[in-house]
Design an enzyme around this catalytic site. Structure first.
Site: not given
Length: 317
Positions: A58, A126, A205-207, A209-210
């Site tokens: 990252y 990863h 990314s449980p949302l 990716r927003g």
């Protein structure tokens, strides 16, 4: 914050973690603010968040530096610190995989230096390198546990077969795969297996990716340097179609008096005993909102309604 055991052999930690990737990489990088990110990470600790997730890729490398600054001094002992290795910058802005044992051994020392600590609580592969047998890579990870540089080791974006091959070398503490109301692949095989084996699952990314928060209604709202502009589900026609899915999440949220983000996270938490979603944010109010999901209980009817949501339009990548 509600706590749960990090698998059968891990400590009890807060069920909501914090994914730090977007603080320095992928999302609206032109507005990066390291001082704010440090404050948000420390606020997360104050709210009972312990699982702080980063990776050497990252940035690359800058994310670990920001996390290290946030956890300096007494803050480090409050965190269950997780980082990753196995993706490296390639030519032309592409990414490559490197699971060679010598790369793993070298990279942990570099990560520890950037993080300002003598060990990490969780070190994760990863991505599996197709050119290196996973048994060889995992053997190097096991060496790091024996050396005291790493407390637990985990995998990311793997199949059940890959988990089993790693387990033949050393216990797998966790698996980090994408899981949300619009990405449910892990429910078919990976999650049942991790539950059976007492392995923690870290949904990234449980949302969505927003998107599942309801805060994105148009492709044009995405910042110019935001990597979501390249993803199929965020292209304008697909995005318009996927808004219907968000609308259903909002209906459930309004009915029970919480936010769409909290519904989406509560659904993820309801999928198993050892599930620790790691939503990312660098906004204090969104952090508070995410943490609040730990106290949201969805009824059987709510879960059935969410389970029945259709698949999204467009692939993940």
């Amino acid at each position: 914050m509600r706590n749960a055991p990090f698998g059968t052999n891990g400590p009890e930690i807060g069920v909501i973690g914090l994914g730090c990737m977007g603080m320095t990489w992928a999302y609206d990088v032109q507005n990066r603010d390291d001082e704010n990110s440090v404050r948000v990470i420390r606020q997360a600790l104050d709210l009972g968040v312990e699982l702080i997730d980063t990776a050497d890729m990252y940035g690359p490398y800058t994310n670990e530096e920001v996390v290290g600054a946030a956890l300096a001094g007494p803050h480090r002992e409050r965190a269950f610190l997780a980082t990753k290795v196995g993706i490296v910058p390639g030519g032309g802005g592409q990414q490559e995989r490197n699971g060679r044992p010598e790369h793993v051994r070298r990279s942990i020392d570099e990560s520890l230096r950037r993080l300002g600590t003598d060990h990490v609580d969780l070190y994760q592969l990863h991505r599996v390198d197709p050119e290196v047998p996973i048994e060889e890579t995992w053997g190097a990870f096991a060496e790091l546990v024996a050396a005291g540089k790493v407390r637990h080791i985990g995998l990311s974006e793997v199949t059940v077969e890959e988990i089993k091959r790693a387990q033949s070398v050393h216990p797998v503490a966790s698996v980090q795969n994408e899981l949300s109301l619009w990405t449910r692949d892990a429910l078919a095989e990976v999650l049942p297996y991790t539950e059976e084996q007492g392995i923690a699952l870290l949904p990234f990314s449980p949302l969505g990716r927003g998107f599942l928060t309801g805060s994105i209604s148009s492709f044009d709202e995405l910042p110019a340097d935001d990597f979501r502009r390249r993803l199929p589900r965020f292209q304008q026609d697909a995005l318009k179609a996927n808004l219907a899915l968000v609308g259903k999440v909002r209906e459930v949220a309004e009915r029970i008096g919480v936010t769409p983000a909290q519904v989406a996270l509560a659904w993820v938490l309801a999928q198993g005993r050892y599930v620790f979603p790691i939503p990312g944010t660098r906004t204090p109010r969104y952090l508070v909102d995410n943490v609040g999901a730990a106290g949201v209980v969805l009824s059987a009817a709510d879960l059935a309604e969410l389970d029945a949501l259709p698949a999204p339009t467009g692939g993940r990548y």
